[in-house]
Design a protein around this motif. Structure first.
Motif, short mmCIF file in Angstrom:
data_model
loop_
_atom_site.label_atom_id
_atom_site.label_comp_id
_atom_site.label_asym_id
_atom_site.label_seq_id
_atom_site.Cartn_x
_atom_site.Cartn_y
_atom_site.Cartn_z
N ILE A 1 -13.21 -7.26 50.97
CA ILE A 1 -12.50 -6.49 50.48
C ILE A 1 -10.99 -7.04 50.67
O ILE A 1 -10.29 -6.91 49.58
N LEU A 2 -10.61 -7.34 51.86
CA LEU A 2 -9.08 -7.89 52.00
C LEU A 2 -9.12 -8.98 51.14
O LEU A 2 -7.77 -9.07 50.56
N LEU A 3 -9.94 -9.94 50.99
CA LEU A 3 -9.48 -11.14 50.06
C LEU A 3 -9.62 -10.63 48.83
O LEU A 3 -8.69 -11.34 48.09
N ALA A 4 -10.36 -9.80 48.40
CA ALA A 4 -10.48 -9.58 46.97
C ALA A 4 -9.17 -8.69 46.61
O ALA A 4 -8.63 -9.07 45.48
N ARG A 5 -8.55 -7.99 47.48
CA ARG A 5 -7.47 -7.21 47.26
C ARG A 5 -6.11 -7.97 47.25
O ARG A 5 -5.25 -8.20 46.13
N ALA A 6 -6.23 -9.11 48.02
CA ALA A 6 -5.17 -9.88 48.00
C ALA A 6 -5.04 -11.14 46.78
O ALA A 6 -4.06 -11.19 46.50
N ALA A 7 -6.36 -11.27 46.80
CA ALA A 7 -6.63 -12.28 45.28
C ALA A 7 -5.94 -11.87 44.16
O ALA A 7 -5.35 -12.32 43.16
N LYS A 8 -6.35 -10.53 44.25
CA LYS A 8 -5.78 -9.67 42.88
C LYS A 8 -4.35 -9.63 43.00
O LYS A 8 -3.75 -9.73 41.78
N PHE A 9 -3.72 -9.21 43.89
CA PHE A 9 -2.41 -9.05 44.08
C PHE A 9 -1.64 -10.38 43.75
O PHE A 9 -0.71 -10.25 42.93
N ILE A 10 -1.94 -11.33 44.01
CA ILE A 10 -1.35 -12.76 43.66
C ILE A 10 -2.02 -13.43 42.32
O ILE A 10 -1.55 -14.42 41.83
N GLY A 11 -2.80 -12.69 41.75
CA GLY A 11 -3.30 -13.12 40.40
C GLY A 11 -4.23 -14.54 40.33
O GLY A 11 -4.31 -15.08 39.45
N MET A 12 -4.92 -14.58 41.34
CA MET A 12 -5.90 -15.68 41.68
C MET A 12 -7.15 -15.43 41.09
O MET A 12 -7.82 -14.61 41.34
N GLU A 13 -7.57 -16.30 40.28
CA GLU A 13 -9.05 -16.25 39.56
C GLU A 13 -9.99 -17.02 40.14
O GLU A 13 -11.29 -16.75 39.97
N ARG A 14 -9.61 -17.98 41.31
CA ARG A 14 -10.76 -18.68 42.05
C ARG A 14 -11.58 -17.88 42.42
O ARG A 14 -11.43 -17.01 43.09
N SER A 15 -12.93 -18.33 42.57
CA SER A 15 -14.02 -17.44 43.10
C SER A 15 -13.78 -17.37 44.67
O SER A 15 -13.45 -18.48 45.20
N LEU A 16 -14.13 -16.17 45.26
CA LEU A 16 -13.73 -16.16 46.69
C LEU A 16 -15.28 -16.43 47.39
O LEU A 16 -15.03 -16.17 48.87
N GLU A 17 -16.29 -16.48 46.87
CA GLU A 17 -17.47 -16.64 47.60
C GLU A 17 -17.35 -17.77 48.61
O GLU A 17 -17.87 -17.42 49.74
N ASP A 18 -17.12 -19.08 48.31
CA ASP A 18 -16.93 -19.95 49.22
C ASP A 18 -15.83 -19.65 50.56
O ASP A 18 -16.47 -19.88 51.56
N LEU A 19 -15.06 -19.26 50.05
CA LEU A 19 -13.80 -18.67 51.17
C LEU A 19 -14.30 -17.55 52.32
O LEU A 19 -14.38 -17.65 53.30
N VAL A 20 -15.27 -16.53 51.60
CA VAL A 20 -15.58 -15.68 52.43
C VAL A 20 -16.84 -15.94 53.45
O VAL A 20 -16.54 -15.72 54.34
N ASP A 21 -17.57 -16.92 52.90
CA ASP A 21 -18.67 -17.67 53.83
C ASP A 21 -18.13 -18.36 54.84
O ASP A 21 -18.72 -18.41 55.88
N ALA A 22 -17.03 -19.41 54.33
CA ALA A 22 -16.32 -20.17 55.48
C ALA A 22 -15.85 -19.25 56.42
O ALA A 22 -16.13 -19.57 57.56
N ALA A 23 -15.13 -18.18 56.12
CA ALA A 23 -14.42 -17.41 57.15
C ALA A 23 -15.44 -16.60 57.78
O ALA A 23 -15.25 -16.68 59.31
N ASP A 24 -16.77 -16.33 57.48
CA ASP A 24 -17.74 -15.83 58.11
C ASP A 24 -18.29 -16.78 59.06
O ASP A 24 -18.68 -16.33 60.27
N GLU A 25 -18.55 -17.96 58.80
CA GLU A 25 -19.16 -19.01 59.56
C GLU A 25 -18.37 -19.33 60.84
O GLU A 25 -18.70 -19.72 61.69
#
Length: 285
Positions: A168-192
């Protein structure tokens, strides 16, 4: 407080406390670096002044915009931590604030840096606090706050973000800065790597948005002097000589990040292995 992610229990408990009419004169927020302790302290400080909010913890726009006009004093205890420093700051705490303030609020950030003598001095002010004065302690190391001072505070622990909270946090922030790159890899890396601090996650997002690979962005955002991703690969790969080389540049301040990263990584490994065994067992039935 409604916008805080992953802290519903803390927000609910604070609102229940206020609703009861028994407003504590001393609060304490604990949690990892970047968990939102100072943020919730600032919101609480303004909410205590605002009489227009429909739900406590959601100050109206006018009061939030005028927050600098209220008697809210934020002190960085890493810079002002001695008896004389605290004595000067607390000297006026026994007096009622001037309008438009209804409360005089002191936020002690990085409170674990306060000397024991300074903390003992605060005891007197906490015990004799005016009904119009509120103290808020923010600390990453609760054990460094003397027991007698802790016992005079209404304490709340800021919990690390869950997997869903990070999404949720990353999705909100990505929308705020207008980033279109997929967040899936970043979320997984943060979890790992068990990256749960909102501030560090936002740092990782900024690096990821600039083009870094997910694991590199997370590793760079960990605030440690080492590559935690490479460290974790060395641990699970049994490459002890590589691990020793990586850890040679680590400092004592890195210890907390190293432990958290390794624990999160190994938890992820165990989770994946457990799920694999479960799927294999179900398939064989």
């Amino acid at each position: 407080m409604d916008g805080l992610i992953g802290q519903k229990k803390v927000v609910s408990a604070i609102r229940s406390q206020i609703k009861s009419g028994r407003i504590p004169h001393a609060w304490m927020f604990t949690g990892i670096t970047g968990a939102g302790k100072t943020t919730i302290a600032r919101i609480l400080a303004v909410a205590l002044q605002c009489h227009h909010q429909k739900n406590f913890g959601s100050p109206c726009k006018d009061c939030w915009s005028a927050r600098k006009d209220f008697a809210i004093y934020e002190v960085n205890a890493s810079e002002l931590n001695g008896v004389e420093d605290i004595g000067k700051i607390a000297a006026n705490s026994r007096f009622a604030p001037m309008p438009p303030s209804t409360k005089r609020v002191y936020i002690l950030d990085e409170a674990q840096m306060l000397s024991k003598n300074a903390q003992n001095l605060l005891l007197k002010f906490f015990e004799d606090a005016s009904s119009t004065t509120v103290w808020i302690i923010c600390t990453t190391e609760r054990q460094k706050i003397i027991k007698t001072l802790q016992s005079r505070c209404m304490a709340y622990a800021m919990v690390p973000l869950s997997f869903r909270g990070r999404e949720i946090l990353l999705a909100r922030a990505a929308k705020f800065i207008g980033m279109e790159r997929s967040l899936e890899d970043l979320v997984d890396a943060a979890d790992e790597c068990n990256l749960t601090s909102p501030r560090m996650l936002l740092n990782a997002l900024e690096k990821y948005a600039s083009g870094l690979a997910a694991h590199s962005a997370v590793s760079d955002a960990s605030e440690a002097n080492i590559d935690t991703y490479a460290m974790n690969l060395a641990i699970t790969g049994g490459k002890w000589s590589d691990l020793c080389t990586i850890l040679t540049v680590a400092t004592p301040d890195d210890a907390r990040y190293i432990r958290a990263s390794a624990a999160g990584w190994l938890r992820g490994v165990l989770k994946r292995e457990t799920n694999a065994v479960r799927r294999k067992f179900v398939a064989e039935q």
